[in-house]
Motif scaffolding. Structure first.
Motif, short mmCIF file in Angstrom:
data_model
loop_
_atom_site.label_atom_id
_atom_site.label_comp_id
_atom_site.label_asym_id
_atom_site.label_seq_id
_atom_site.Cartn_x
_atom_site.Cartn_y
_atom_site.Cartn_z
N GLN A 70 10.39 1.76 -13.91
CA GLN A 70 9.10 1.76 -13.89
C GLN A 70 8.39 0.47 -14.01
N LYS A 71 8.97 -0.48 -15.12
CA LYS A 71 8.67 -1.85 -15.33
C LYS A 71 8.71 -2.65 -14.06
N ALA A 72 10.00 -2.59 -13.46
CA ALA A 72 10.15 -3.53 -12.15
C ALA A 72 8.98 -2.86 -11.14
N PHE A 73 8.54 -1.77 -11.03
CA PHE A 73 7.81 -1.11 -9.99
C PHE A 73 6.53 -1.75 -10.25
N ARG A 74 6.09 -1.82 -11.61
CA ARG A 74 4.87 -2.23 -11.94
C ARG A 74 4.70 -3.45 -11.48
N SER A 75 5.70 -4.38 -11.89
CA SER A 75 5.79 -5.90 -11.49
C SER A 75 5.76 -5.97 -10.26
#
Length: 125
Positions: A70-75
């Motif tokens: 999810q963090k990679a997606f948001r970035s």
């Protein structure tokens, strides 16, 4: 957070889905044939970038994703908005609506979501 190359992303997807794996296990699950040196290069880069960790078990190393999906997606989403939509999330959404041929049901669901307004602090879903 730096963005992933296609090869790095393929490795991350495997580790997100499968958990901790040996390089040979990653290689077996890779979406296309990949030679061992190329795979080890991806793993080394991801390790250096801090996206994966490794631990030695016997003679083998096991690799595990530490950057949450999810963090990679948001970035990646933020980068997409900045690069292609001049910083406008609205522009991104409008482009998705225009280009994805959403059904009436999907459009209605989006409208209902928009009508609810932003989530209240402390009550995120």
């Amino acid at each position: 957070m730096p963005s992933f190359t296609p090869g790095e992303l393929a490795v991350m997807r495997i580790l997100w889905e499968q958990g901790e794996l040996k390089p040979s296990e990653v290689q077996q699950r890779f979406p296309e044939p990949i030679k061992n040196p190329a795979l080890r290069s991806y793993l080394k880069i991801l390790l250096e970038k801090g996206h994966v960790t490794r631990r030695k078990v016997g003679k083998a190393y096991l690799y595990k994703a530490v950057t949450p999906r999810q963090k990679a997606f948001r970035s990646t989403l933020s980068e997409l908005i900045e690069t292609y939509c001049e910083g406008s999330a609205k522009s991104l959404v409008m482009n998705l609506i225009r280009n994805e041929n959403l059904s009436e049901k999907e459009l209605l669901e989006l409208k209902q979501l928009a009508d609810r307004g932003p989530p209240k602090k402390g009550k995120r879903k």
